[in-house]
Design a protein around this motif. Structure first.
Motif, short mmCIF file in Angstrom:
data_model
loop_
_atom_site.label_atom_id
_atom_site.label_comp_id
_atom_site.label_asym_id
_atom_site.label_seq_id
_atom_site.Cartn_x
_atom_site.Cartn_y
_atom_site.Cartn_z
N UNK A 31 8.31 7.13 -15.70
CA UNK A 31 9.42 7.60 -14.84
C UNK A 31 10.20 6.46 -14.20
N UNK A 32 9.48 5.48 -13.67
CA UNK A 32 10.22 4.39 -13.04
C UNK A 32 10.86 3.48 -14.06
N UNK A 33 10.31 3.48 -15.26
CA UNK A 33 10.94 2.75 -16.35
C UNK A 33 12.35 3.29 -16.58
N UNK B 69 -0.77 2.09 -18.06
CA UNK B 69 0.47 2.85 -17.94
C UNK B 69 0.90 2.90 -16.48
N UNK B 70 -0.08 3.07 -15.62
CA UNK B 70 0.21 3.15 -14.20
C UNK B 70 0.72 1.81 -13.68
N UNK C 267 0.81 -1.22 0.00
CA UNK C 267 0.00 0.00 0.00
C UNK C 267 0.85 1.27 0.00
N UNK C 268 2.13 1.11 0.24
CA UNK C 268 2.99 2.29 0.36
C UNK C 268 3.96 2.45 -0.81
N UNK C 269 3.67 1.78 -1.90
CA UNK C 269 4.66 1.79 -2.99
C UNK C 269 4.88 3.20 -3.53
N UNK C 270 3.89 4.06 -3.40
CA UNK C 270 4.07 5.42 -3.89
C UNK C 270 5.07 6.22 -3.06
N UNK C 271 5.26 5.78 -1.82
CA UNK C 271 6.19 6.51 -0.94
C UNK C 271 7.57 5.87 -0.92
N UNK D 181 5.22 -1.70 -12.06
CA UNK D 181 6.01 -2.92 -12.29
C UNK D 181 7.49 -2.58 -12.43
N UNK D 182 7.78 -1.50 -13.14
CA UNK D 182 9.18 -1.07 -13.25
C UNK D 182 9.73 -0.76 -11.86
#
Lengths: 238, 524
Positions: B4-6, B454-455, A213-217, B460-461
């Motif tokens: 971005x994470x890609x 896309x999200x 749940x915190x992957x955005x942070x 995943x990246x």
């Protein structure tokens, strides 16, 4: 539709159409007609007061007397359980009010639904290919449930099972397993997951980040990072 | 879709393979788009030599493509400058080398695998260099290597390198606005994508030349005739001069040397086919999977791009013939094959010659749905899973109450669950207010797949980056333990070693699996 029937529709109603209502007072009659005009939708007390233009105490008194005469009944409105709803006695609450067949006393009977879902899935699993009618027939014959189901109810249960990814709906092509079913008829088969199996977790869902749940942070050097992650520690605890 | 994470993940791969300097150059190219050498020097604050060397490495490993184009700023001078474009896909393919090798060893043989391994390790090689490498591994005759090489070319697993520096005309201003649709973020990506495609198209050798060995043989003869004393050394030098034309410093004097590299496109195509077949196996049965595999194998050469919507058509007889070639297919009858084709969604009665083609796009789409749905199930539970599947199947806006009815979820819980999904960007919401007969608010919900995918891909990246960072961290933590010689590993030390081994396998296999999912959303 009935929601839109206001005082105009009411005027067309013949007041002498119902015999027990003859002994009513003038106010009670007005109130009763308003309630009855709403048919199976019922009406909220505040709306009653607005539509009849009667003072509060009169409305309350009349409601009591009408209830005593068994002309109206109080019903639970699924949309707004706090509001008092009344309905003429001869009507059964509509789907919008009661929430439909699966609601008991205004709340969803999940236990019952799960039981029925389980049974349906088992029947499909046994028969390999099943139609709504076939399933209904088996349920009736085995008599597991004391209540009678409509085709629509079983269809609703099957739809939920499809969404659960337990069964699949396919159209019969009249060949092989489908040879007893007319071509084009919708029937149900089990997905490969079987009756109880959970759907196979995807690549993402089987690692901590997939459900985090915190992957955005989470950043490589942040307070939450893959090197300090508690979920990872748990996951890699051999 | 380069997210971005890609980019972060790609930079991480480059860092771990080629070090910080190269990664810095690569990061700038990925983030800013194509740049000239001067610009790169300015942005990276490295010396010109450092940047140049980094570019050489990146080009050698097919991670950067140079091209020349008229700079809009310099249009007055009419100057043509060399620009460098990072190839995001090729950087990520580095992760997939084990998969490519595995595929070659399955489809061809061990010798081919070894030959390809050299090519993957070095990025680009001439034929002679490959043979030389093969000789050092095996004392076999050069003919063996030559044969393997031919096999690889015929299977299109390797190809001639693209032109070192094609000229690309700037896309005219009329062209771009037509493509500017949708979200703002998508716009930027889309425009840059087209430039990347332009450059790659311009650089690619003609289809006839791409897999032809003939031209190369001539070149080889030339080399052998003129300098048969040390062809290898010389070829190596020429390789440099051929690829690394930087500001004309290394003037290219010898154009006839042909460099070869792995054909990533073909590998990705094969992986895509494999994914489709496995998907069918899970969804339908083994028979359908065998038939689809045969169909795809027979028509592979006819595909001109990776993301084919439908497989090429093939007649029933040819499909049957191909099915017979595999061991598992030998027990299948013609009727069984036909039934499997119906299962695969092919219309059963076609023209006289019974041509069949399978919808691959839908197949991939179903696999993508499965992946996203399984994330929803794990993160938000069974009720949310049902709602998401309902909306995903419906493909249009549905009202809260309707969703509650159809999924058999308690009316008052439904908005809460939907709201959570919305917060996580899985759903799109629209508010509708009705004022007659009295004010009522309705919430409508929908799955917007383009934005959602896309999200999910970006996440995943992110997850892939986390997996590799964690692997590096675990290895670093246990450095001392692993440094202890095997014989001395006893008691708790042995246990620790066992643990680290397990951790490594766990993390790496998870990354490989996750990479399959990334390909599903990005490459397929």
């Amino acid at each position: 539709m009935s929601r839109l029937q206001g005082p105009l529709a009411l005027k067309r109603k013949r007041p002498d159409s119902n015999s027990p209502s003859e002994s009513l007072t003038e106010q009670e009659r007005i109130l009763y007609d308003v309630i009855r005009s709403k048919q199976d939708m019922g009406i909220w007390t505040r709306d009653m007061k607005r539509e009849t233009n009667l003072p509060d105490n009169v409305v309350n008194k009349s409601l009591k007397s009408l209830q005593a005469k068994k002309l109206i009944k109080e019903v639970v409105n699924i949309q707004n359980k706090g509001r008092k709803h009344y309905m003429a006695a001869e009507f059964e609450p509509s789907k919008e009010i009661s929430g439909g067949a699966w609601y008991v006393e205004g709340s969803l009977d999940t236990e019952f639904i799960d039981l029925l879902k389980d049974q349906c899935a088992k029947i499909i699993y046994k028969q390999r290919v099943a139609t709504v009618e076939g399933i209904l027939d088996v349920i009736r014959r085995t008599g597991i449930f004391k209540v009678e189901f409509s085709t629509q109810q079983i269809e609703e249960i099957l739809r939920a099972l499809v969404l659960d990814n337990v069964v699949m709906d396919v159209k019969s092509n009249g060949m092989g397993e489908f040879d007893s079913i007319p071509v084009g008829k919708v029937c149900y088969i089990c997905t490969n997951k079987g009756v109880r199996g959970e759907p196979k977790a995807g690549a993402m869902a089987s690692i901590p980040c997939g459900v985090c749940p915190r992957i955005n942070l989470c950043t490589p050097d942040g307070i939450i990072s893959p090197t300090t992650c508690v979920y990872y520690n748990k996951w890699l605890d051999f | 879709m380069v997210t971005p994470y890609g980019i972060k993940f790609a930079v991480h791969i480059v860092t771990s393979h080629f070090g910080n300097l190269v990664a810095k150059v690569c990061e700038n190219l990925l983030k800013r788009g194509p740049l000239t050498l001067q610009q790169l020097v300015r942005f990276t604050e490295l010396t010109s030599v450092q940047v140049k060397n980094s570019l050489l490495i990146l080009i050698q490993h097919n991670c950067v493509q140079a091209f020349s184009a008229e700079q809009p700023d310099d249009i007055v001078n009419g100057q043509i400058q060399t620009q460098y474009l990072a190839l995001f896909d090729n950087i990520l393919h580095r992760l997939r080398f084990p998969k490519f090798l595995e595929m070659v060893s399955q489809e061809l043989d061990k010798d081919c695998e070894q030959l390809l391994e050299g090519l993957l390790q070095h990025g680009r090689l001439t034929q002679e260099q490959m043979y030389e490498r093969a000789k050092s591994f095996k004392s076999g005759v050069q003919n063996d290597a030559r044969e393997s090489f031919q096999k690889l070319v015929t299977a299109r697993f390797i190809e001639q390198c693209p032109a070192p520096e094609p000229f690309v005309a700037e896309p005219s201003p009329d062209e771009t606005p037509a493509k500017k649709r949708g979200a703002k973020s998508a716009k930027v990506v889309e425009v840059r994508k087209t430039l990347e495609q332009c450059v790659l198209e311009a650089a690619a050798p003609m289809e006839a030349l791409r897999f032809s060995i003939m031209t190369n043989l001539e070149a080889e003869n030339d080399t052998e005739m003129s300098k048969d004393s040390s062809p290898i050394m010389h070829a190596g030098e020429k390789r440099k001069s051929d690829t690394l034309e930087l500001d004309g410093e290394f003037a290219s004097d010898n154009k006839e040397v042909t460099l070869w590299r792995a054909n990533f496109e073909e590998f990705i195509r094969c992986l895509r086919h494999k994914a489709c077949v496995e998907n069918v196996r899970a969804r339908l049965d083994d028979g359908a999977a065998i038939v689809l595999r045969a169909l795809l194998k027979a028509t592979r050469a006819a595909e001109n791009k990776v993301k084919m919507e439908n497989s090429a058509s093939l007649s029933l007889n040819s499909i049957f013939e191909e099915v017979m070639k595999s061991e598992a297919g030998r027990s299948m009858t013609l009727d069984r094959v036909r039934a499997s084709l119906v299962q695969l969604g092919c219309p059963s009665s076609m023209a006289i010659d019974e041509l069949y083609s399978v919808d691959l796009k839908n197949n991939i789409e179903l696999a993508r749905n499965d992946e996203v749905e399984s994330i929803v199930l794990k993160r938000h539970g069974k009720d949310a899973y049902r709602m998401f599947r309902l909306l995903s199947k419906a493909g249009r806006l549905l009202e809260t109450d309707k969703i509650s009815d159809m999924t058999l979820v308690e009316k008052k819980d439904t908005p809460k669950i939907l709201y959570k999904l919305w917060q996580d960007d899985y759903l799109y919401m629209e508010k509708v207010t009705v004022t007659v007969p009295r004010q009522l608010n309705f919430l409508l919900w929908k799955v917007n797949k383009t934005i959602l995918y896309e999200r999910v891909l970006d996440e995943m990246y992110h997850a892939a980056l986390n997996l590799s960072l964690r692997t590096a961290y675990e290895m670093d933590q246990q450095k001392e333990v692993l440094a202890v010689p095997l014989a001395k590993r006893t008691g708790p030390l042995e246990k620790q070693c066992e643990r680290i081994k397990k951790v490594k396998i766990y993390l790496e296999s998870s990354l490989m699996k996750l990479d399959d999912a990334i390909m599903l959303f990005h490459d397929f």
